[in-house]
Design a protein around this motif. Sequence first.
Motif, PDB file in Angstrom:
ATOM      1  N   PHE A 156       0.756  -1.219  -0.021  1.00 29.54           N
ATOM      2  CA  PHE A 156      -0.146   0.256  -0.023  1.00 29.54           C
ATOM      3  C   PHE A 156       1.010   1.236  -0.117  1.00 29.54           C
ATOM      4  CE2 PHE A 156      -4.492  -1.358   0.783  1.00 29.54           C
ATOM      5  CZ  PHE A 156      -4.046  -2.549   1.122  1.00 29.54           C
ATOM      6  N   ARG A 157       0.269   2.180  -0.228  1.00 29.62           N
ATOM      7  CA  ARG A 157       0.968   3.769  -0.336  1.00 29.62           C
ATOM      8  C   ARG A 157       0.274   4.585   0.219  1.00 29.62           C
ATOM      9  NH1 ARG A 157       1.787   4.768  -6.656  1.00 29.62           N
ATOM     10  NH2 ARG A 157      -0.304   5.427  -7.222  1.00 29.62           N
ATOM     11  N   GLN A 158       0.813   5.810   1.020  1.00 27.76           N
ATOM     12  CA  GLN A 158       0.026   6.747   1.502  1.00 27.76           C
ATOM     13  C   GLN A 158       0.962   7.992   1.428  1.00 27.76           C
ATOM     14  OE1 GLN A 158      -1.100   6.395   5.665  1.00 27.76           O
ATOM     15  NE2 GLN A 158      -2.702   7.811   5.453  1.00 27.76           N
ATOM     16  N   ALA A 159       0.174   9.067   0.413  1.00 30.04           N
ATOM     17  CA  ALA A 159       0.844  10.548   0.275  1.00 30.04           C
ATOM     18  C   ALA A 159       0.529  11.319   1.362  1.00 30.04           C
ATOM     19  CB  ALA A 159       0.414  10.844  -1.132  1.00 30.04           C
ATOM     20  N   PRO A 160       1.171  12.305   1.562  1.00 27.32           N
ATOM     21  CA  PRO A 160       0.627  13.315   2.610  1.00 27.32           C
ATOM     22  C   PRO A 160      -0.813  13.783   2.264  1.00 27.32           C
ATOM     23  CG  PRO A 160       2.939  13.819   1.802  1.00 27.32           C
ATOM     24  CD  PRO A 160       2.243  12.759   1.028  1.00 27.32           C
ATOM     25  N   GLY A 161      -1.854  13.841   3.272  1.00 26.74           N
ATOM     26  CA  GLY A 161      -3.002  14.265   3.110  1.00 26.74           C
ATOM     27  C   GLY A 161      -3.939  13.314   2.560  1.00 26.74           C
ATOM     28  N   PRO A 204       5.746  11.324 -10.629  1.00 25.99           N
ATOM     29  CA  PRO A 204       5.645  12.243  -9.438  1.00 25.99           C
ATOM     30  C   PRO A 204       4.552  11.630  -8.429  1.00 25.99           C
ATOM     31  CG  PRO A 204       6.553  13.676 -11.225  1.00 25.99           C
ATOM     32  CD  PRO A 204       6.020  12.238 -11.660  1.00 25.99           C
ATOM     33  N   GLU A 205       3.564  11.341  -9.076  1.00 23.35           N
ATOM     34  CA  GLU A 205       2.344  10.925  -8.237  1.00 23.35           C
ATOM     35  C   GLU A 205       2.417   9.707  -7.537  1.00 23.35           C
ATOM     36  OE1 GLU A 205       2.521  12.084 -11.703  1.00 23.35           O
ATOM     37  OE2 GLU A 205       0.942  10.842 -12.681  1.00 23.35           O
ATOM     38  N   ASP A 206       3.749   8.987  -7.983  1.00 24.52           N
ATOM     39  CA  ASP A 206       3.839   7.790  -7.128  1.00 24.52           C
ATOM     40  C   ASP A 206       4.649   8.196  -5.785  1.00 24.52           C
ATOM     41  OD1 ASP A 206       4.954   6.228 -10.156  1.00 24.52           O
ATOM     42  OD2 ASP A 206       2.972   5.777  -9.084  1.00 24.52           O
ATOM     43  N   THR A 207       4.951   9.201  -5.511  1.00 22.98           N
ATOM     44  CA  THR A 207       5.618   9.664  -4.454  1.00 22.98           C
ATOM     45  C   THR A 207       4.667   9.492  -3.170  1.00 22.98           C
ATOM     46  OG1 THR A 207       6.764  11.300  -5.298  1.00 22.98           O
ATOM     47  CG2 THR A 207       6.425  11.776  -2.875  1.00 22.98           C
ATOM     48  N   ALA A 208       5.138   8.659  -2.242  1.00 20.31           N
ATOM     49  CA  ALA A 208       4.286   8.241  -1.208  1.00 20.31           C
ATOM     50  C   ALA A 208       5.140   7.522  -0.239  1.00 20.31           C
ATOM     51  CB  ALA A 208       3.061   7.694  -1.534  1.00 20.31           C
ATOM     52  N   VAL A 209       4.544   7.183   1.000  1.00 20.18           N
ATOM     53  CA  VAL A 209       5.319   6.246   2.079  1.00 20.18           C
ATOM     54  C   VAL A 209       4.629   4.797   1.529  1.00 20.18           C
ATOM     55  CG1 VAL A 209       5.616   5.358   4.454  1.00 20.18           C
ATOM     56  CG2 VAL A 209       5.649   7.600   3.801  1.00 20.18           C
ATOM     57  N   TYR A 210       5.469   3.959   1.184  1.00 18.08           N
ATOM     58  CA  TYR A 210       5.080   2.614   0.868  1.00 18.08           C
ATOM     59  C   TYR A 210       5.192   1.562   2.017  1.00 18.08           C
ATOM     60  CZ  TYR A 210       4.684   4.045  -4.038  1.00 18.08           C
ATOM     61  OH  TYR A 210       4.387   4.738  -5.103  1.00 18.08           O
ATOM     62  N   TYR A 211       4.165   0.857   2.346  1.00 20.32           N
ATOM     63  CA  TYR A 211       4.011  -0.025   3.287  1.00 20.32           C
ATOM     64  C   TYR A 211       3.656  -1.551   2.826  1.00 20.32           C
ATOM     65  CZ  TYR A 211       3.191   3.998   6.124  1.00 20.32           C
ATOM     66  OH  TYR A 211       3.221   5.300   6.948  1.00 20.32           O
ATOM     67  N   TYR A 254      -5.906  -6.319   6.249  1.00 18.86           N
ATOM     68  CA  TYR A 254      -4.473  -6.770   6.695  1.00 18.86           C
ATOM     69  C   TYR A 254      -4.099  -6.665   8.099  1.00 18.86           C
ATOM     70  CZ  TYR A 254      -3.663  -6.780   1.532  1.00 18.86           C
ATOM     71  OH  TYR A 254      -4.006  -6.852   0.216  1.00 18.86           O
ATOM     72  N   ALA A 255      -3.631  -7.769   8.822  1.00 18.64           N
ATOM     73  CA  ALA A 255      -3.623  -7.613  10.306  1.00 18.64           C
ATOM     74  C   ALA A 255      -2.224  -6.935  10.572  1.00 18.64           C
ATOM     75  CB  ALA A 255      -3.775  -9.044  10.812  1.00 18.64           C
ATOM     76  N   TYR A 256      -1.024  -7.130   9.632  1.00 18.83           N
ATOM     77  CA  TYR A 256       0.205  -6.926   9.911  1.00 18.83           C
ATOM     78  C   TYR A 256       0.646  -5.890   8.999  1.00 18.83           C
ATOM     79  CZ  TYR A 256      -0.310 -11.164  12.485  1.00 18.83           C
ATOM     80  OH  TYR A 256      -0.926 -12.267  13.442  1.00 18.83           O
ATOM     81  N   TRP A 257       1.480  -4.878   9.644  1.00 19.12           N
ATOM     82  CA  TRP A 257       2.011  -3.838   8.778  1.00 19.12           C
ATOM     83  C   TRP A 257       3.423  -3.666   9.135  1.00 19.12           C
ATOM     84  CZ3 TRP A 257      -0.808  -1.333   4.890  1.00 19.12           C
ATOM     85  CH2 TRP A 257      -2.323  -1.479   4.879  1.00 19.12           C
ATOM     86  N   GLY A 258       4.381  -3.088   8.128  1.00 17.05           N
ATOM     87  CA  GLY A 258       5.565  -2.867   8.304  1.00 17.05           C
ATOM     88  C   GLY A 258       5.640  -1.250   8.655  1.00 17.05           C
ATOM     89  N   GLN A 259       6.698  -0.711   8.661  1.00 16.78           N
ATOM     90  CA  GLN A 259       6.803   0.577   9.226  1.00 16.78           C
ATOM     91  C   GLN A 259       6.963   1.800   8.152  1.00 16.78           C
ATOM     92  OE1 GLN A 259       9.254  -1.296   8.746  1.00 16.78           O
ATOM     93  NE2 GLN A 259      10.964  -0.003   7.610  1.00 16.78           N
ATOM     94  N   GLY A 260       6.940   1.312   6.936  1.00 17.89           N
ATOM     95  CA  GLY A 260       6.878   1.974   5.745  1.00 17.89           C
ATOM     96  C   GLY A 260       8.409   2.665   5.296  1.00 17.89           C
ATOM     97  N   THR A 261       8.322   2.889   3.954  1.00 21.69           N
ATOM     98  CA  THR A 261       9.574   3.345   3.235  1.00 21.69           C
ATOM     99  C   THR A 261       9.230   4.315   2.240  1.00 21.69           C
ATOM    100  OG1 THR A 261      11.794   2.869   2.209  1.00 21.69           O
ATOM    101  CG2 THR A 261       9.799   1.662   1.524  1.00 21.69           C
TER     102      THR A 261
END
Length: 127
Positions: A37-42, A88-95, A114-121
């Motif tokens: 998964f990924r999460q961009a600011p906001g 550029p739109e791929d910029t995010a924290v990836y989990y 999903y029950a388990y998650w990493g810390q993200g990169t």
Amino acid sequence: QVQLVESGGGLVQAGGSLRLSCAASGGTFSRHVMGWFRQAPGKEREFVAAIRWSGGSTYYADSVKGRFTISGDNAKNTVYLQMNSLKPEDTAVYYCAAAQAFTIATMLRVPLSYAYWGQGTQVTVSS
């Protein structure tokens, strides 16, 4: 206790490539589906890709289909996300995340599956 550790993020120019890794430990991974998964600011966390350890079926978000490839190495308990033609739109924290193997395909896109998650990169794509 399942632990997931991501690596491989960084800064890359548009059109470039990165490979993310997710090292898994503490579980029997043939019983899991692994997702990115990924999460961009906001923005909300969004599904990128998933793979079933058993059988190797893969699933992708439309936004990355044809550019990203998810794969797994059972011997190393590691899942990879090869990202090509980055934008550029791929910029995010990836989990990296793990779900139970019985999770149906339509639910693999939902973070709550999903029950388990990493810390993200962090992945940053410059224009």
